[in-house]
Scaffold this active site. Structure first.
Site, short mmCIF file in Angstrom:
data_model
loop_
_atom_site.label_atom_id
_atom_site.label_comp_id
_atom_site.label_asym_id
_atom_site.label_seq_id
_atom_site.Cartn_x
_atom_site.Cartn_y
_atom_site.Cartn_z
N LYS A 1 0.83 -1.20 0.00
CA LYS A 1 0.00 0.00 0.00
C LYS A 1 0.87 1.25 0.00
CE LYS A 1 1.05 0.88 4.49
NZ LYS A 1 1.83 2.06 4.93
N ASP B 1 -2.03 -2.20 9.83
CA ASP B 1 -2.14 -2.22 8.37
C ASP B 1 -2.70 -3.54 7.83
OD1 ASP B 1 -1.15 0.33 8.11
OD2 ASP B 1 0.91 -0.30 7.66
#
Length: 313
Positions: A18, A146
């Site tokens: 990401k 995350d």
């Protein structure tokens, strides 16, 4: 169910890295943590996890990245994910994990989190434990802030520790060029430097809010699919401390912006630098220019889907 019941199939799951296109860090809380407000975008750089039934838990690594420094004991996030799922479901066997790594290690792109997310999916399929999606997300949140996003993918807003996710509307495809560093950075070190940075400049900067929010202009740019709009609102509170710890990243940011990037940003806690390009042609030109400057670069697109199962072997 025991490992024998799972047979000797291998299940293949894939999860994306990401970029934080927006990352605001709240003030230091009494428990030593910070709340954050993040706009995550999953990009086309993937971790591949292969899970095979075994009597205990193990992990090995492959792929183009040097993984010699990675721990393979119980502290490894993928092993933690597998053990957590086994405990939750009462599964009595184990798993042999092989992870082909493509996301930089300690690069601010959530590679370890992607490993954990793909492991949860792969083990659930391998062991046929059929854990509901919401419960997998709850396990993911316990593994790290995350990890839920690596499961969900796409574009999302994260608040709290980053693990309280809400999907964000995003149109079209954004073109990114990543400049990879030859070193990693410790997330706790960068956060500590942020606290010192704020203390040093207390007179010059607004005090941080305990509960930060994502700028509405970021949401508008994503919704419009407008790279120029997004470039103007890219923001990362961890960028200043990361640059303080690794000053050479400043020259990388300048080089990208001199060669056609709309904007550059340090991803997460660094040291990967993500450049937003105006379009595919611009991304290709930027990739060539940065490669000519002897930087290790990759061209990726976002948003992409989150963790998913691929074929069984």
């Amino acid at each position: 169910m025991t490992s024998a019941a799972a047979g000797s199939r291998t299940v293949h799951a894939r999860a994306p890295g990401k970029i934080n296109v927006f990352f605001k860090v709240g003030s230091l809380l009494e428990d030593g943590y910070h709340d954050v407000a993040s706009a995550y975008q999953a990009v086309s750089l993937y971790e591949d996890v292969y899970a095979t039934a075994a009597d205990d838990f193990s992990v090995t690594f492959g792929g183009p990245i040097d993984t010699s420094g990675l721990l393979t004991d119980g502290s490894n996030l993928a092993i933690k994910a597998a053990r957590m799922l086994a405990r939750k479901t009462g599964f009595r066997g184990g798993v042999a994990l092989r992870i082909d790594k493509n996301v930089p290690i300690a690069g601010g792109m959530g590679g370890g989190s992607a490993d954990a997310a793909a492991t949860l999916l792969a083990c659930d399929a391998l062991w046929r434990t059929e854990v509901p999606r919401e419960e997998l997300l709850a396990l993911a949140a316990r593994l790290g802030s995350d990890v839920p996003f690596a499961l969900v993918g796409g574009t999302a807003i994260g608040t709290g520790r980053g693990d309280q996710l809400s999907p964000a509307l995003a149109k079209g495809t954004f073109q990114w060029v990543l400049a990879l560093a030859e070193f990693g950075m410790s997330t706790p070190d960068v956060y500590s430097e942020l606290d010192r940075h704020r203390a040093r400049h207390a007179r010059d900067i607004f005090p941080a809010s305990p509960q930060p929010t994502v700028d509405t202009n970021v949401l508008q740019a994503l919704r419009a699919g407008d790279a120029q709009m997004l470039a103007e609102v890219l923001h990362n509170d961890l960028q200043a401390p990361a640059l303080h710890l690794a000053p050479g990243l400043g020259a990388v940011l300048e080089l990208g912006e001199e060669n056609g990037a709309l904007a550059g940003i340090i991803s997460g806690s660094g040291p990967t630098v993500a450049f937003l390009a105006p379009d595919l042609d611009g991304a290709l030109e930027l990739q060539i220019a940065l490669s000519a400057a002897r930087l290790n670069v990759l061209r990726v697109t976002g948003p992409v889907h989150g963790a998913r199962l691929l074929q069984e072997h």
